[in-house]
Write a protein that holds these residues in place. Structure first.
Motif, PDB file in Angstrom:
ATOM      1  N   SER A  37       0.854  -1.184   0.000  1.00  0.00           N
ATOM      2  CA  SER A  37       0.000   0.000   0.000  1.00  0.00           C
ATOM      3  C   SER A  37       0.888   1.231   0.000  1.00  0.00           C
ATOM      4  N   VAL A  38       0.346   2.353  -0.486  1.00  0.00           N
ATOM      5  CA  VAL A  38       1.119   3.590  -0.495  1.00  0.00           C
ATOM      6  C   VAL A  38       0.158   4.775  -0.369  1.00  0.00           C
ATOM      7  N   TYR A  39       0.470   5.676   0.570  1.00  0.00           N
ATOM      8  CA  TYR A  39      -0.298   6.914   0.667  1.00  0.00           C
ATOM      9  C   TYR A  39       0.086   7.804  -0.509  1.00  0.00           C
ATOM     10  N   VAL A  40      -0.888   8.464  -1.101  1.00  0.00           N
ATOM     11  CA  VAL A  40      -0.649   9.155  -2.368  1.00  0.00           C
ATOM     12  C   VAL A  40      -1.023  10.631  -2.284  1.00  0.00           C
ATOM     13  N   GLU A  41      -0.453  11.397  -3.222  1.00  0.00           N
ATOM     14  CA  GLU A  41      -0.732  12.824  -3.333  1.00  0.00           C
ATOM     15  C   GLU A  41      -0.988  13.163  -4.792  1.00  0.00           C
ATOM     16  N   ALA A  42      -1.833  14.141  -5.017  1.00  0.00           N
ATOM     17  CA  ALA A  42      -2.086  14.608  -6.377  1.00  0.00           C
ATOM     18  C   ALA A  42      -0.816  15.208  -6.962  1.00  0.00           C
ATOM     19  N   GLY A  43      -0.554  14.893  -8.232  1.00  0.00           N
ATOM     20  CA  GLY A  43       0.622  15.410  -8.916  1.00  0.00           C
ATOM     21  C   GLY A  43       1.820  14.483  -8.863  1.00  0.00           C
ATOM     22  N   LYS A  44       1.751  13.430  -8.048  1.00  0.00           N
ATOM     23  CA  LYS A  44       2.867  12.495  -7.948  1.00  0.00           C
ATOM     24  C   LYS A  44       2.587  11.212  -8.742  1.00  0.00           C
ATOM     25  N   THR A  45       3.674  10.489  -9.046  1.00  0.00           N
ATOM     26  CA  THR A  45       3.586   9.244  -9.807  1.00  0.00           C
ATOM     27  C   THR A  45       4.108   8.096  -8.961  1.00  0.00           C
ATOM     28  N   TYR A  46       3.454   6.953  -9.048  1.00  0.00           N
ATOM     29  CA  TYR A  46       3.795   5.786  -8.237  1.00  0.00           C
ATOM     30  C   TYR A  46       3.985   4.570  -9.145  1.00  0.00           C
ATOM     31  N   ALA A  47       4.943   3.738  -8.783  1.00  0.00           N
ATOM     32  CA  ALA A  47       5.202   2.501  -9.521  1.00  0.00           C
ATOM     33  C   ALA A  47       4.542   1.340  -8.793  1.00  0.00           C
ATOM     34  N   PHE A  48       4.113   0.336  -9.561  1.00  0.00           N
ATOM     35  CA  PHE A  48       3.522  -0.845  -8.929  1.00  0.00           C
ATOM     36  C   PHE A  48       3.937  -2.106  -9.668  1.00  0.00           C
ATOM     37  N   LEU A  49       3.851  -3.205  -8.969  1.00  0.00           N
ATOM     38  CA  LEU A  49       4.079  -4.541  -9.516  1.00  0.00           C
ATOM     39  C   LEU A  49       2.901  -5.410  -9.120  1.00  0.00           C
ATOM     40  N   ASN A  50       2.220  -5.976 -10.109  1.00  0.00           N
ATOM     41  CA  ASN A  50       1.175  -6.943  -9.771  1.00  0.00           C
ATOM     42  C   ASN A  50       1.751  -8.353  -9.892  1.00  0.00           C
ATOM     43  N   THR A  51       0.964  -9.339  -9.563  1.00  0.00           N
ATOM     44  CA  THR A  51       1.448 -10.723  -9.628  1.00  0.00           C
ATOM     45  C   THR A  51       0.673 -11.515 -10.674  1.00  0.00           C
ATOM     46  N   ASN A  52       0.266 -10.831 -11.743  1.00  0.00           N
ATOM     47  CA  ASN A  52      -0.356 -11.510 -12.879  1.00  0.00           C
ATOM     48  C   ASN A  52       0.724 -12.139 -13.746  1.00  0.00           C
ATOM     49  N   GLY A  53       0.447 -13.310 -14.289  1.00  0.00           N
ATOM     50  CA  GLY A  53       1.440 -13.968 -15.128  1.00  0.00           C
ATOM     51  C   GLY A  53       2.558 -14.578 -14.303  1.00  0.00           C
ATOM     52  N   THR A  54       3.587 -15.068 -14.975  1.00  0.00           N
ATOM     53  CA  THR A  54       4.684 -15.767 -14.304  1.00  0.00           C
ATOM     54  C   THR A  54       5.525 -14.836 -13.449  1.00  0.00           C
ATOM     55  N   ALA A  55       5.919 -13.698 -14.022  1.00  0.00           N
ATOM     56  CA  ALA A  55       6.817 -12.782 -13.317  1.00  0.00           C
ATOM     57  C   ALA A  55       6.123 -11.517 -12.843  1.00  0.00           C
TER      58      ALA A  55
END
Length: 321
Positions: free
Chosen positions: A276-294
């Motif tokens: 989880s990550v607290y967010v702010e308007a104007g900022k960009t966040y990276a994510f990784l899901n667990t769909n697929g093998t990697a």
């Protein structure tokens, strides 16, 4: 009379053998053309860009093609019953009656189903045939063309809006398809829940802070996972579970507008990152899901936040296919 007929046939056979005549044997040709689709269900893709005469996407070997079908009963046919997916490498063709996979549909007049196809071909095209059978046994079909590329592809979604826990808007998103889900879209449908990788809420007191989190993480923030019985559509169901996603604030050097598949893959988010990550308007966040093998990596660019548990968030997404 029968004896004379048999004798005549025997003489003809002896003549053909004696003269060295070999009758032509015509090979039995198999008909691999698509069976007729005679159903009357209303089928459309939830991605409006695909609702054209010959819908197509681009994907590379190793990419996942995720697509959602909106399935509706019409006045002239039975309820949707079963979805079967077939894959071929030629148009208007299906070499086998064995489907790639089969999904038993809900007992509803209208529903959305998401399909995940892992691309293995390195060149050419794949044809995905989505055959939906209604309760009368008739089939309605949609076909998607997958054009095989040498380069990994990304999916992009603009202006996504998710509501916080007291907002009527859906609070969950599947970045692979762009679909937004309300609680009843997930009840008794863990197939769709597996694609949910971005959810939104407002957490804390006296000031609730906007937070993006994976669906399994919602329970750890005491967010409801049991649908109230007062819900007349799906009361008593559960929205718990699904697959984990991981988040970080994106490096300042990230160019959201021009990001490539390779650059997304190099983002420093991993399964050791937070869920989880607290967010702010104007900022960009990276994510990784667990769909697929990697798993697949992506970016979330927050453009607006309406605060509070009744508020909402607006953002853009780019994610690997």
């Amino acid at each position: 009379m029968k004896k004379l007929s048999y004798l005549f046939l025997a003489i003809i056979a002896m003549y053909i053998t004696a003269c060295g005549i070999t009758p032509d044997v015509q090979p039995v040709t198999e008909n691999f053309s698509l069976p007729v689709a005679d159903g009357t269900l209303d089928l459309s893709f939830t991605d409006a860009k695909l609702n054209v005469a010959a819908p197509s996407v681009v994907a590379a070997s190793g990419d996942n093609v995720n697509v959602s079908l909106l399935i509706k009963k019409t006045a002239t046919g039975g309820k949707p019953n079963t979805l079967r997916v077939f894959v071929a490498d030629q148009a208007n063709y299906r070499k086998t009656d064995q489907s790639l996979f089969e999904i038993k549909l809900k007992n509803r007049d209208e529903q959305t189903q998401t399909v995940d196809f892992g691309v293995s071909a390195t060149t050419g095209k794949n044809y995905l045939h989505f055959d939906v059978y209604n309760s009368d046994g008739k089939v309605t079909r949609k076909t998607l063309i997958v054009n095989i590329s040498a380069d990994g592809q990304i999916a992009s979604w603009q202006g996504v809006v998710l509501g916080a826990q007291s907002n009527a808007a859906g609070s969950r998103m599947a970045s692979a398809t762009g679909d937004i889900y309300k609680v009843c879209d997930l009840d008794s449908n863990k197939i769709n829940l597996d694609f949910v990788d971005i959810t939104y809420a407002a957490i804390g007191s006296p000031t609730a802070r906007p937070i993006i989190l994976s669906n399994p993480e919602r329970e750890n923030f005491n967010l409801l996972t049991k649908i109230p019985t007062t819900n007349t559509v799906c009361g008593g169901g559960s929205t718990a579970g699904g697959k984990n996603s991981y988040f970080i604030e994106a490096p300042l050097t990230v160019d959201f507008a021009n990001i490539t598949d390779a650059q997304l893959g190099a983002l420093p988010v991993s399964t050791t990152s937070i869920k989880s990550v607290y967010v702010e308007a104007g900022k960009t966040y990276a994510f990784l899901n667990t769909n697929g093998t990697a798993g697949k990596k992506g970016l979330i660019k927050v453009t607006a936040i309406e605060p509070g548990t009744g508020g909402k968030i607006t953002f853009d997404v780019k994610v690997q296919k």
